[in-house]
Motif scaffolding. Structure first.
Motif, PDB file in Angstrom:
ATOM      1  N   GLU A   6     -17.994   0.630  20.688  1.00  0.00           N
ATOM      2  CA  GLU A   6     -17.254   0.664  19.669  1.00  0.00           C
ATOM      3  C   GLU A   6     -18.122   1.846  18.632  1.00  0.00           C
ATOM      4  O   GLU A   6     -17.538   2.372  18.022  1.00  0.00           O
ATOM      5  CB  GLU A   6     -17.042  -0.497  18.856  1.00  0.00           C
ATOM      6  CG  GLU A   6     -16.225  -1.439  19.564  1.00  0.00           C
ATOM      7  CD  GLU A   6     -15.932  -2.887  18.886  1.00  0.00           C
ATOM      8  OE1 GLU A   6     -16.569  -3.154  17.875  1.00  0.00           O
ATOM      9  OE2 GLU A   6     -15.337  -3.589  19.661  1.00  0.00           O
ATOM     10  N   ARG A  18     -14.514  -1.987  12.445  1.00  0.00           N
ATOM     11  CA  ARG A  18     -13.007  -1.954  12.605  1.00  0.00           C
ATOM     12  C   ARG A  18     -12.496  -1.253  11.139  1.00  0.00           C
ATOM     13  O   ARG A  18     -11.701  -0.495  11.278  1.00  0.00           O
ATOM     14  CB  ARG A  18     -12.610  -3.406  12.673  1.00  0.00           C
ATOM     15  CG  ARG A  18     -11.050  -3.488  12.658  1.00  0.00           C
ATOM     16  CD  ARG A  18     -10.556  -5.041  13.183  1.00  0.00           C
ATOM     17  NE  ARG A  18     -10.996  -6.050  12.383  1.00  0.00           N
ATOM     18  CZ  ARG A  18     -11.817  -7.012  12.723  1.00  0.00           C
ATOM     19  NH1 ARG A  18     -12.293  -6.744  14.123  1.00  0.00           N
ATOM     20  NH2 ARG A  18     -12.277  -8.019  12.091  1.00  0.00           N
ATOM     21  N   TYR A  46      -6.537   7.064  18.957  1.00  0.00           N
ATOM     22  CA  TYR A  46      -5.919   5.980  18.337  1.00  0.00           C
ATOM     23  C   TYR A  46      -4.605   5.747  19.312  1.00  0.00           C
ATOM     24  O   TYR A  46      -4.469   4.554  19.278  1.00  0.00           O
ATOM     25  CB  TYR A  46      -5.250   6.688  17.119  1.00  0.00           C
ATOM     26  CG  TYR A  46      -4.176   5.730  16.219  1.00  0.00           C
ATOM     27  CD1 TYR A  46      -4.939   4.826  15.609  1.00  0.00           C
ATOM     28  CD2 TYR A  46      -2.931   5.952  16.356  1.00  0.00           C
ATOM     29  CE1 TYR A  46      -3.805   3.831  14.870  1.00  0.00           C
ATOM     30  CE2 TYR A  46      -1.845   5.136  15.706  1.00  0.00           C
ATOM     31  CZ  TYR A  46      -2.443   4.009  14.961  1.00  0.00           C
ATOM     32  OH  TYR A  46      -1.566   3.248  14.324  1.00  0.00           O
ATOM     33  N   MET A  88      -6.107  -2.533  22.276  1.00  0.00           N
ATOM     34  CA  MET A  88      -7.382  -2.762  21.742  1.00  0.00           C
ATOM     35  C   MET A  88      -7.909  -3.074  20.382  1.00  0.00           C
ATOM     36  O   MET A  88      -7.561  -2.308  19.678  1.00  0.00           O
ATOM     37  CB  MET A  88      -8.339  -1.968  22.436  1.00  0.00           C
ATOM     38  CG  MET A  88      -8.219  -1.758  24.078  1.00  0.00           C
ATOM     39  SD  MET A  88      -9.325  -0.953  25.068  1.00  0.00           S
ATOM     40  CE  MET A  88      -8.670   0.809  24.925  1.00  0.00           C
ATOM     41  N   ILE A  91     -13.458   5.659  26.062  1.00  0.00           N
ATOM     42  CA  ILE A  91     -12.442   4.606  25.892  1.00  0.00           C
ATOM     43  C   ILE A  91     -12.138   4.038  27.373  1.00  0.00           C
ATOM     44  O   ILE A  91     -11.699   2.597  27.154  1.00  0.00           O
ATOM     45  CB  ILE A  91     -10.938   5.756  25.718  1.00  0.00           C
ATOM     46  CG1 ILE A  91     -11.083   6.182  24.518  1.00  0.00           C
ATOM     47  CG2 ILE A  91      -9.690   4.670  25.974  1.00  0.00           C
ATOM     48  CD1 ILE A  91     -11.070   5.338  23.262  1.00  0.00           C
ATOM     49  N   ASP A 151      -4.640   5.934  22.528  1.00  0.00           N
ATOM     50  CA  ASP A 151      -5.020   5.012  23.717  1.00  0.00           C
ATOM     51  C   ASP A 151      -5.535   3.730  23.462  1.00  0.00           C
ATOM     52  O   ASP A 151      -5.064   2.860  24.203  1.00  0.00           O
ATOM     53  CB  ASP A 151      -6.376   5.663  24.149  1.00  0.00           C
ATOM     54  CG  ASP A 151      -5.946   6.977  25.341  1.00  0.00           C
ATOM     55  OD1 ASP A 151      -4.814   7.287  25.282  1.00  0.00           O
ATOM     56  OD2 ASP A 151      -7.042   7.550  25.877  1.00  0.00           O
ATOM     57  N   LEU A 152      -5.966   3.356  22.095  1.00  0.00           N
ATOM     58  CA  LEU A 152      -6.230   2.061  21.836  1.00  0.00           C
ATOM     59  C   LEU A 152      -5.156   1.398  21.386  1.00  0.00           C
ATOM     60  O   LEU A 152      -4.886   0.127  21.741  1.00  0.00           O
ATOM     61  CB  LEU A 152      -7.410   2.141  20.593  1.00  0.00           C
ATOM     62  CG  LEU A 152      -8.773   2.936  20.659  1.00  0.00           C
ATOM     63  CD1 LEU A 152      -9.402   2.681  19.437  1.00  0.00           C
ATOM     64  CD2 LEU A 152      -9.600   1.938  22.007  1.00  0.00           C
ATOM     65  N   GLN A 153      -4.100   1.905  20.901  1.00  0.00           N
ATOM     66  CA  GLN A 153      -2.952   1.390  20.678  1.00  0.00           C
ATOM     67  C   GLN A 153      -1.970   0.889  21.913  1.00  0.00           C
ATOM     68  O   GLN A 153      -1.476  -0.198  21.815  1.00  0.00           O
ATOM     69  CB  GLN A 153      -2.058   2.020  19.889  1.00  0.00           C
ATOM     70  CG  GLN A 153      -2.244   2.269  18.284  1.00  0.00           C
ATOM     71  CD  GLN A 153      -1.957   1.107  17.567  1.00  0.00           C
ATOM     72  OE1 GLN A 153      -2.901   0.375  17.409  1.00  0.00           O
ATOM     73  NE2 GLN A 153      -0.896   0.970  17.262  1.00  0.00           N
ATOM     74  N   TYR A 175     -13.040   2.368  11.275  1.00  0.00           N
ATOM     75  CA  TYR A 175     -12.277   3.190  12.284  1.00  0.00           C
ATOM     76  C   TYR A 175     -10.839   3.350  11.504  1.00  0.00           C
ATOM     77  O   TYR A 175     -10.426   4.411  11.554  1.00  0.00           O
ATOM     78  CB  TYR A 175     -12.196   2.060  13.414  1.00  0.00           C
ATOM     79  CG  TYR A 175     -10.908   2.658  14.269  1.00  0.00           C
ATOM     80  CD1 TYR A 175     -10.955   3.710  15.179  1.00  0.00           C
ATOM     81  CD2 TYR A 175      -9.586   1.946  14.185  1.00  0.00           C
ATOM     82  CE1 TYR A 175      -9.914   4.169  15.984  1.00  0.00           C
ATOM     83  CE2 TYR A 175      -8.590   2.409  15.007  1.00  0.00           C
ATOM     84  CZ  TYR A 175      -8.802   3.209  15.942  1.00  0.00           C
ATOM     85  OH  TYR A 175      -7.685   3.660  16.733  1.00  0.00           O
ATOM     86  N   ARG A 230     -12.250  -0.192  28.000  1.00  0.00           N
ATOM     87  CA  ARG A 230     -10.957  -0.779  28.803  1.00  0.00           C
ATOM     88  C   ARG A 230     -11.475  -1.778  29.938  1.00  0.00           C
ATOM     89  O   ARG A 230     -11.227  -2.789  30.114  1.00  0.00           O
ATOM     90  CB  ARG A 230      -9.987   0.238  29.078  1.00  0.00           C
ATOM     91  CG  ARG A 230      -9.202   0.763  28.056  1.00  0.00           C
ATOM     92  CD  ARG A 230      -8.403   2.041  28.668  1.00  0.00           C
ATOM     93  NE  ARG A 230      -7.112   1.444  29.215  1.00  0.00           N
ATOM     94  CZ  ARG A 230      -6.072   2.224  29.710  1.00  0.00           C
ATOM     95  NH1 ARG A 230      -6.237   3.479  29.806  1.00  0.00           N
ATOM     96  NH2 ARG A 230      -5.073   1.616  30.112  1.00  0.00           N
TER      97      ARG A 230
END
Length: 659
Positions: A469, A532, A516, A524, A602, A518-520, A535, A606
């Motif tokens: 992170e 957080r 953004y 995640m 990323i 990829d995380l969405q 970010y 994951r």
């Protein structure tokens, strides 16, 4: 209150390397600067400044930030004080609204001491220049010492009226509280009476490295044998005489530029040298030299020239301070003046050219100086000569650098006409004795505490999710607004064999959008609350502002968050501290593979989250009454997904077995 327009102008104009350069000697290290930490004792640089990012990081203490946070950390300024300091440095006019009475009462006690001291400084200057007594006594004295009007104003010299309560009554009349006048030592309170500490004295204000008034030195002008010739402010929350050098505020830039500092004893020595043109001069203000004072100089230069007057007794007493300088790993030279002369009188009666020529010709290495001084005392007495040699070797033993120690031993052997082997043997004995004494002291300290046998401390595990992170925040800050080409691997079925294959596809995107999305996609969420918040704040800023500026973003953060972000951004810079390139080790630049860095980070996150989920499911199968068949199916799905991700990452990840 300072207007937002002024604050914005200060942040736009101030250069972090210039601001910090006033307090720390900085040396080029690639595209950055490095120096000794001003927050801890060290001999190897761990302090980095980035002109490109306009931030700094101290790896020894963990502190970091921008120019404002440095002043808040180093000088203990409040935020408005730091802004005002920078505005003054860069000649920016301050737009300020009047503070309310409520805001004035919110000033903390420490700030009140500074305010009282600043007021006293202005008061004493006014008395010197605007009153008959001040002009006739104080100003006349300074003029007799040879100080010009310009010098008197430069050093903010003043005068305290020869009256018992003149200053105290004036300060109380202006609304300053008696408790703060007493705490600074400006007013003495005794048996319900109050009177001025510096009554009838010429005043020398003592500045911090940034120019704040910490205290005062006052010289009496009468022949009262009961009164001390010089009187200093007592210790207070803002004034610690062992941690202050008189004149350092005026000398710091020249010290760094000339890479040398002249150390004298008194206030007038400093002022006369400065007026003559030798500006890299400071004084210990008549007190014994301390390690803290030496460290102040060490931030600006590694070279000190100690200046003594012709008084042999004074030299003998002061020479002990040289050992303290040597312990700090600094280079020391010593210069004495002819009998009857001191730095003040010699500078007054000579031109700049004559003064600098004398200093150049007569400044000796400390070994040569100490040897010549002690040899004179020993004369033809063999016992005294032996004691002299041992005393010189004692000084050499203080030097932390082994090469310097050997060179000085060779020099001492030559001067004293004695075998190098004998001196090296003596040095070894002294070092062994010091080690034994230190070891003995350590054991005594241990015995003072009850020793409790504890289990061996387990090695602390790396928090993988925290590190990943943190890496995402770093990527967003450094490269978030860049457009890169990303390779995605799309899962497709081979028409012939029916096997699942990863087919590469190339697409272009801005880095922050890629992260953004990829995380969405995997929903995640950052586990660290601070990361957080950062970010979403960075993503929002990048969405709104095409000209995203790391400097501007950091400037808007609170001090704690700014320090955290600075630590993230400067993490890789610390490798420049070790001069790896000199050893032909060239760290790989991330800029050449940003898209790969983004994808790997990323994907690694994951994979880690899948590991966590699988471990969670495994624990569920051990609980009674749980249908493990459904869980096992879910685990298989996750492991299949992880296998695909591992293929994307290009690495093999070990599997799990479920019983």
């Amino acid at each position: 209150m300072i207007s937002q327009n002024t604050i914005a102008q200060v942040f736009e104009t101030a250069r972090v390397e210039e601001v910090i350069g006033d307090f720390v000697q900085l040396k080029k290290a690639g595209s950055n600067f490095k120096g000794l930490s001003p927050f801890s004792e060290e001999r190897s640089p761990s302090f980095m400044v980035s002109p490109v990012k306009q931030i700094w990081k101290d790896f020894s203490s963990g502190k970091g930030g921008n120019a404002v946070t440095f002043l808040m950390e180093h000088e203990h300024f409040t935020y408005p004080e730091a802004i005002k300091y920078l505005a003054k440095k860069y000649n920016i006019e301050i737009e300020e609204t009047e503070r309310t009475d409520e805001e004035k009462t919110q000033q903390n006690a420490k700030e009140s001491l500074y305010l009282v001291s600043e007021y006293a400084n202005e008061y004493f200057q006014k008395i010197l220049h605007k009153t008959d007594q001040g002009k006739a006594i104080g100003l006349s004295y300074f003029k007799e010492r040879g100080f010009t009007e310009e010098t008197i104003k430069k050093f903010q010299l003043g005068y305290a009226l020869d009256e018992w309560q003149a200053f105290t009554d004036d300060a109380l009349g202006k609304g300053y509280k008696l408790e703060f006048l007493e705490q600074t030592g400006l007013t003495i309170v005794k048996d319900q009476k109050r009177f001025d500490r510096f009554k009838g004295r010429v005043m020398f204000p003592i500045h911090s490295m940034s120019g704040r008034i910490l205290g005062f030195g006052g010289r009496i002008l009468t022949n009262d044998k009961k009164a001390a010739k010089y009187l200093n402010s007592p210790e207070s929350e803002i004034y610690h005489k062992s941690k202050v050098l008189y004149g350092l505020y005026f000398a710091k830039q020249t010290i760094a530029k000339e890479d040398n500092c002249f150390l004298v004893e008194g206030y007038t020595d400093v002022i006369q040298f400065y007026q003559t043109g030798v500006k890299n001069v400071v004084s210990s203000s008549g007190t014994a030299l301390t390690s803290d004072q030496i460290r102040l100089i060490n931030r600006l230069t590694n070279n000190i020239t100690v200046l003594f007057d012709g008084d042999a007794a004074g030299i003998r007493a002061s020479i002990r301070g040289i050992d303290l300088i040597l312990e700090q790993g600094m280079n020391v030279k010593v210069c004495t003046f002819p009998d009857g002369e001191d730095p003040d009188s010699f500078a007054k009666s000579n031109t700049l050219e004559e003064l600098t020529a004398y200093l150049d010709e007569n400044a000796k290495d400390f070994i040569q100086f100490k040897a010549s001084l002690l040899v004179k005392e020993a004369k033809n007495d063999p016992i005294k000569k032996a004691e002299t040699i041992r005393e010189i070797v004692n000084s050499i033993a203080k030097i932390p650098d082994a090469i310097k120690r050997e060179i000085y031993i060779q020099e001492c052997a030559s001067i004293m006409d004695i075998s190098e082997n004998v001196l090296f043997s003596t040095l070894a004995q002294i070092s062994k004795k010091e080690y034994q004494e230190a070891n003995k002291k350590h054991k005594q300290q241990q015995k003072a505490f009850e020793v409790v046998k504890s289990e061996p401390q387990q090695k602390q595990k790396v928090d993988v999710q925290y590190e990943l992170e943190r890496k995402i925040i770093e990527i967003l800050m450094l490269y978030g607004d860049r457009t890169e080409q990303f390779e995605d691997l799309i899962l497709k079925e081979d028409e012939t064999s029916g096997e699942l294959l990863l087919e590469p596809t190339i697409h272009e995107a801005r880095v922050f959008e890629k992260i953004y999305l990829d995380l969405q996609e995997d929903e995640m969420m950052f586990s660290n609350e601070k990361f957080r918040e950062l970010y979403y704040s960075i993503i929002d800023k990048l969405n709104q502002d095409e000209d995203f500026s790391t400097k501007d973003f950091i400037n808007q953060l609170d001090q704690a968050t700014a320090s955290e972000v600075t630590g993230i951004l400067m993490e890789d810079e610390k490798y420049n501290l070790h001069d790896w390139q000199r050893n032909h080790i060239i760290p790989k630049e991330k800029e050449h593979s940003i898209s790969q860095l983004v994808s790997q980070t990323i994907l690694s996150l994951r994979c880690y989250l899948i590991d966590q989920k699988v471990a969670e499911y495994k624990n569920d199968t051990l609980r009674e009454g749980v249908d493990s068949r459904t869980i096992i199916e879910d685990v298989k799905d996750y492991l299949g997904l992880k296998m695909l991700l591992s293929r994307k990452l290009g690495k093999v990840i070990g599997g799990y077995s479920i019983k």
